[in-house]
Design a protein around this motif. Structure first.
Motif, mmCIF file in Angstrom:
data_model
loop_
_atom_site.group_PDB
_atom_site.id
_atom_site.type_symbol
_atom_site.label_atom_id
_atom_site.label_comp_id
_atom_site.label_asym_id
_atom_site.label_seq_id
_atom_site.Cartn_x
_atom_site.Cartn_y
_atom_site.Cartn_z
ATOM 1 N N HIS A 191 0.834 -1.206 0.000
ATOM 2 C CA HIS A 191 0.000 0.000 0.000
ATOM 3 C C HIS A 191 0.863 1.248 0.000
ATOM 4 N N VAL A 192 2.169 1.046 0.265
ATOM 5 C CA VAL A 192 3.074 2.196 0.303
ATOM 6 C C VAL A 192 3.524 2.470 -1.128
ATOM 7 N N LEU A 193 2.832 3.431 -1.755
ATOM 8 C CA LEU A 193 3.015 3.591 -3.192
ATOM 9 C C LEU A 193 4.364 4.194 -3.545
ATOM 10 N N ILE A 194 4.852 5.054 -2.671
ATOM 11 C CA ILE A 194 6.162 5.669 -2.910
ATOM 12 C C ILE A 194 7.216 4.573 -3.082
ATOM 13 N N ILE A 220 3.573 3.927 -17.378
ATOM 14 C CA ILE A 220 2.346 4.290 -16.672
ATOM 15 C C ILE A 220 2.281 5.791 -16.442
ATOM 16 N N ARG A 221 3.438 6.323 -16.075
ATOM 17 C CA ARG A 221 3.480 7.783 -15.900
ATOM 18 C C ARG A 221 3.106 8.498 -17.186
ATOM 19 N N ALA A 222 3.706 8.045 -18.286
ATOM 20 C CA ALA A 222 3.447 8.709 -19.570
ATOM 21 C C ALA A 222 1.966 8.644 -19.896
ATOM 22 N N ASP A 223 1.369 7.482 -19.621
ATOM 23 C CA ASP A 223 -0.051 7.338 -19.919
ATOM 24 C C ASP A 223 -0.899 8.260 -19.070
ATOM 25 N N HIS A 224 -0.454 8.530 -17.881
ATOM 26 C CA HIS A 224 -1.265 9.330 -16.974
ATOM 27 C C HIS A 224 -0.643 10.677 -16.676
ATOM 28 N N ASP A 225 0.210 11.108 -17.633
ATOM 29 C CA ASP A 225 0.857 12.394 -17.417
ATOM 30 C C ASP A 225 -0.190 13.491 -17.383
ATOM 31 N N PRO A 226 -0.218 14.287 -16.325
ATOM 32 C CA PRO A 226 -1.241 15.337 -16.244
ATOM 33 C C PRO A 226 -0.917 16.534 -17.125
ATOM 34 N N ASN A 227 0.313 16.583 -17.746
ATOM 35 C CA ASN A 227 0.703 17.721 -18.592
ATOM 36 C C ASN A 227 0.474 19.049 -17.870
ATOM 37 N N THR A 228 1.151 19.158 -16.740
ATOM 38 C CA THR A 228 0.981 20.339 -15.898
ATOM 39 C C THR A 228 2.355 20.905 -15.549
ATOM 40 N N VAL A 229 2.450 22.218 -15.587
ATOM 41 C CA VAL A 229 3.691 22.878 -15.158
ATOM 42 C C VAL A 229 3.416 23.539 -13.812
ATOM 43 N N VAL A 230 4.343 23.334 -12.886
ATOM 44 C CA VAL A 230 4.168 23.876 -11.544
ATOM 45 C C VAL A 230 5.228 24.949 -11.339
ATOM 46 N N GLU A 287 8.743 23.723 -12.572
ATOM 47 C CA GLU A 287 9.045 22.326 -12.959
ATOM 48 C C GLU A 287 7.835 21.699 -13.629
ATOM 49 N N VAL A 288 8.112 20.599 -14.328
ATOM 50 C CA VAL A 288 7.023 19.836 -14.918
ATOM 51 C C VAL A 288 6.489 18.903 -13.838
ATOM 52 N N ARG A 289 5.200 18.949 -13.705
ATOM 53 C CA ARG A 289 4.572 18.070 -12.708
ATOM 54 C C ARG A 289 4.544 16.648 -13.255
ATOM 55 N N ARG A 290 5.125 15.696 -12.475
ATOM 56 C CA ARG A 290 5.079 14.292 -12.908
ATOM 57 C C ARG A 290 3.963 13.598 -12.135
ATOM 58 N N ALA A 291 3.354 12.674 -12.793
ATOM 59 C CA ALA A 291 2.282 11.945 -12.130
ATOM 60 C C ALA A 291 2.920 10.985 -11.128
ATOM 61 N N THR A 292 2.494 11.032 -9.861
ATOM 62 C CA THR A 292 2.959 10.032 -8.907
ATOM 63 C C THR A 292 1.992 8.862 -8.980
ATOM 64 N N LEU A 293 2.479 7.708 -8.485
ATOM 65 C CA LEU A 293 1.596 6.542 -8.449
ATOM 66 C C LEU A 293 0.369 6.842 -7.605
ATOM 67 N N GLU A 294 0.626 7.644 -6.569
ATOM 68 C CA GLU A 294 -0.490 7.961 -5.685
ATOM 69 C C GLU A 294 -1.578 8.707 -6.439
ATOM 70 N N ASP A 295 -1.135 9.659 -7.257
ATOM 71 C CA ASP A 295 -2.114 10.401 -8.071
ATOM 72 C C ASP A 295 -2.914 9.435 -8.927
ATOM 73 N N ILE A 296 -2.158 8.531 -9.560
ATOM 74 C CA ILE A 296 -2.821 7.608 -10.483
ATOM 75 C C ILE A 296 -3.770 6.685 -9.723
ATOM 76 N N PHE A 297 -3.276 6.220 -8.584
ATOM 77 C CA PHE A 297 -4.083 5.323 -7.742
ATOM 78 C C PHE A 297 -5.400 5.992 -7.381
ATOM 79 N N VAL A 298 -5.263 7.229 -6.863
ATOM 80 C CA VAL A 298 -6.463 7.946 -6.422
ATOM 81 C C VAL A 298 -7.381 8.232 -7.608
#
Lengths: 325, 492
Positions: A191-194, A220-230, A287-298
């Motif tokens: 359950h520890v996604l990090i 997986i990241r590429a598939d769920h990339d939010p395409n966001t700049v922070v 920076e470019v926001r990268r999708a974390t597994l947690e983001d994808i999970f949620v």
């Protein structure tokens, strides 16, 4: 590519009316380090138990290490179950020897191996102690040793990190990496996604008995990339209208602690947007926001998918049994 | 195979090679016998019995006040002392003859005698006064005095106590062997309504010691007996002497091989019981350990760790084998002990050795049947308390042999004995009971047939147990009901 270590094809498992695993297809490449994710009650443990031939699938096929079932290759598999225990009255050395013998290891090399490994996990003194005298963390480590005692080619760990303190979690992390480097195929559920994100080169996620993710972490990241700049503008800087006017930016939202998120159109190039931001407004960082597994999970798992909701929904014994099975 | 062996060895080692097992299987039974013996001994040692003394009223309507005189003479302190002295001498003589005697000094012997006195019923009779009553009224008044505690007992005897039976002509000519209780009764009733049996009345105070009640009553009865012999024209001393010196049978049994040896028919009667208890103890002990062991592995969550190395069926077989060896250990231990004792007491030739061999086979059936059920229950529940609800079939097959025990020991050739020989839960128990009775030989084909039936039953139960085991071992939470178990059987 060599044959997959585990190949699951169209596997379904039902408990009473509840479908625990639903037409699951999965291939675990040999030599990979895989994370097996999913909410509580998603069917992870059931899947693992079917891989171990503890349960038999209702439909579909499973082959393990090229054999038709785990029974034929049991001595090449190390399995750390989620529900794990020790014989409380047995001495640690005896326990490990017994498990080793059950897995077909000769007694003689076993003794030396046990000493070495107990030393390696920081428990050099416990060999003659009864298992019940150990703390929970110590027991966990002994159980991990029992899992790899026969030098298996395939290692399946069900929630190996649960109940470990950070120091021991780091030790386990190291051991898993070592085994991976030695060419073992390793799957662990967590359950520890990090952790999964940092360690694994491949991730599977199931939900409601169905596979919803399968690929390398980068894929997986590429598939769920939010395409966001922070970016974090300097205090007092007026950034809003400037950033909104950059081509490709379609909306802005405030993040935590003065951080602003610029959401881009799908075809926009984040690097050029970043460059423009740096040129036009004073910023502390961007920076470019990268999708974390947690983001994808949620993103993928709705609150209702978790076991707790299911338990409430299923009333009576059938429900409880289905969950416990 | 190697895995089964390793797991079976662990089962055996953790059960049989532990101090707890030694205590439970060896020391405990020995201790229980020791305690029983000690308590029996203590009972004797605390023999500080009440001394019999006080007034006893007697309405003696016999000729010449026969009873009053005899009782007074018998319970006279002087006469008692004389009797005590005589017994003491006899005991002394016995002691002198014993090999112990040479090792004891005179002083020690006397001390031993003093210690033994209360055990041997010496010095227990004190001053007793018999008070003669003259009439019915006095007797009725004495009843009140007895209730008030003034008297210890009240006796009424008379000619009716001394009546002689009248023999029919047939009886006078017939030589009667009274070994049939029915014929005895018939003879008694033949004496006719006019001739009632001799009686006497005996009333005693609430707090009169039961030993004293017995002593007084038997004194009266014996006085009556002696007088009746005398009136029938017999020599009382001679009748008593003949009665004391019954001819001693020198019983032997001639075996089919032509050997003649001492017969121990009484001991023979106990054999079925002994064999059945041995079988039961060994089978149930092994089964109990199976239940506890499975529960422990499930409760401590070590089960799935094991199942990662060994299949459920392998584990089940290993458990059955391992604990079967434990049961066998108990069987061998107790049987060995029994044979040793039998040899010591020269009874060895009574034990049919073939029977011991068959018993091992029947043990396997009894144990595997119970054990498989126990393992299934152990696997289905998480806590011992929950096991209770599923225990019914096990209890049933444990009680059945006991229910059947006496009918079958009495009637080993009955149709029921044969029917239950072919009912797997009872097969082994009924068969060892039948086999241990040489008077009712069991044909070999029947032995083999029951073994086949027994093992067939074992196979069925084991398959059912394996199904429940497979589903149950990893199931936690609410315990299944009997109905759920049946569903598992169908589904698995």
């Amino acid at each position: 590519m060599s044959d997959p270590a585990i190949l699951i094809e169209g596997v379904t498992k039902r408990f009473r009316d509840k479908v625990a695993v639903d037409r699951l297809d999965l291939a675990v490449p040999a030599g990979s380090l895989c994370g097996f994710l999913g909410p509580n009650g998603a069917g992870k443990t059931t899947t693992i138990r079917m891989v171990m031939s503890i349960f038999l699938p209702d439909e579909g096929r499973i082959s393990v290490l090229g054999r038709k079932s785990a029974i034929e290759s049991k001595d090449r598999i190390g399995y750390l179950p989620e529900e794990r225990g020790v014989y409380r009255k047995m001495k640690v050395g005896e326990f490990l020897t017994y498990i080793g013998t059950l897995k077909g290891v000769d007694r003689k090399p076993l003794s030396k191996w046990i000493d070495q490994w107990l030393d390696r996990v920081g428990l050099p003194e416990v060999r003659k102690k009864r298992c019940e005298e150990l703390s929970k963390g110590m027991q966990q480590k002994v159980q991990f040793l029992a899992t790899i005692i026969h030098d298996p080619d395939l290692i399946i760990l069900d929630e190996p990190f649960s109940g470990l303190d950070p120091v021991n979690a780091r030790l386990l992390n190291e051991l898993i990496r070592e085994l991976h480097d030695a060419g073992k195929t390793i799957i662990f559920s967590t359950h520890v996604l990090i952790q999964a994100e940092q360690m694994c080169d491949r991730i599977f996620m199931i939900n409601g008995g169905k596979k919803i993710l399968d690929g390398t972490v980068d894929e997986i990241r590429a598939d769920h990339d939010p395409n966001t700049v922070v970016f974090e503008p300097s205090p007092g800087a007026d950034y809003e209208s400037t950033v909104r006017s950059i081509p490709g930016v379609y909306s802005l939202s405030m993040g935590d602690r003065g951080v602003v998120e610029a959401h881009l159109d799908n075809d926009a190039d984040p690097r050029s947007v970043m460059r423009t931001i740096v040129e036009r407004i004073p910023v502390r960082r961007v920076e470019v926001r990268r999708a974390t597994l947690e983001d994808i999970f949620v993103l993928l798992v709705k609150p209702g998918d978790s076991e707790d909701m299911l338990r409430a929904a299923l009333s009576g014994r059938a429900g409880a049994e289905a969950l416990h099975a | 195979m190697r895995k089964i062996f390793a797991a079976a060895v662990r089962e055996y080692r953790t059960t049989a090679l532990t101090p707890a097992f030694l205590i439970g299987a060896v020391i405990l039974p020995v201790a229980i016998w020791g305690i029983i013996a000690a308590v029996a001994g203590l009972g004797l040692l605390t023999g500080e019995k009440a001394v019999m003394e006080g007034r006893i009223a007697i309405l003696d309507e016999s000729e010449d006040q026969l009873f009053f005189k005899a009782l007074t003479a018998h319970f006279d302190p002087e006469a008692q002392r004389a009797r005590d002295e005589k017994r003491r001498e006899q005991i002394q003589e016995l002691m002198d003859q014993s090999p112990m005697s040479s090792m004891m000094s005179e002083e020690e012997k006397q001390r031993a005698m003093r210690m033994a006195a209360p055990l041997l019923g010496l010095e227990r009779i004190g001053e007793i006064v018999f008070e003669p009553l003259e009439s019915e009224e006095q007797f009725n008044a004495a009843r009140d005095r007895l209730g008030a505690g003034e008297l210890r007992a009240l006796i009424r005897v008379g000619e009716s106590t001394l009546i002689l039976p009248e023999l029919t002509e047939a009886e006078q000519q017939e030589v009667i062997i009274d070994d049939d209780p029915l014929l005895q009764q018939a003879a008694a009733s033949r004496q006719g309504p006019m001739q009632s049996k001799p009686t006497f009345r005996f009333a005693h105070a609430e707090d009169l010691d039961s030993d004293h009640v017995r002593a007084l009553r038997s004194a009266v009865a014996q006085i009556a007996q002696n007088e009746r012999f005398r009136r029938a024209g017999m020599d009382v001393a001679m009748v008593r002497a003949i009665d004391r010196s019954q001819p001693e049978p020198q019983t032997t049994v001639v075996t089919s091989r032509g050997e003649e040896r001492e017969s121990r028919a009484e001991f023979q009667r106990m054999m079925p019981f002994i064999f059945m208890m041995l079988l039961f103890t060994a089978a149930v002990t092994g089964g109990q350990y199976l239940l506890m062991g499975t529960l422990e592995e499930k409760g401590s969550r070590v089960m799935e760790v094991l199942l990662s190395a060994i299949s459920p069926m392998q584990l089940l077989i290993a458990k059955l084998v391992g604990q079967g060896l434990v049961g066998l250990t108990i069987l061998v231990m107790y049987t060995g002990l029994g044979l040793l004792l039998a040899d010591r007491f020269n009874l060895l030739q009574l034990i049919p050795m073939a029977q011991v061999g068959w018993m091992v086979i029947y043990f396997l059936i009894a144990y595997a049947f119970l054990g498989a059920m126990m393992v299934a229950v152990g696997a289905a529940v998480t806590e011992i308390r929950e096991a209770q609800a599923l225990y019914a079939p096990i209890t049933f097959s444990m009680i059945l042999p006991f229910v059947l025990m006496f009918p079958i020991i009495e009637n080993p050739a009955s149709i029921w004995a044969r029917i239950f020989s072919y009912f797997p839960p009872t097969t082994p128990f009924v068969m060892v009971m039948r086999l241990s009775q040489p008077a009712y030989p069991v044909p070999l084909w029947e032995i083999l047939a029951t073994i086949v039936v027994g093992f067939a039953g074992v196979v069925l139960v084991t398959i059912a147990a394996a199904k429940i085991f497979r589903v149950g071992v990893l199931m936690y939470g609410k315990p299944p009901s009997m109905l759920t178990l049946l569903k598992w059987l169908r589904e698995a």
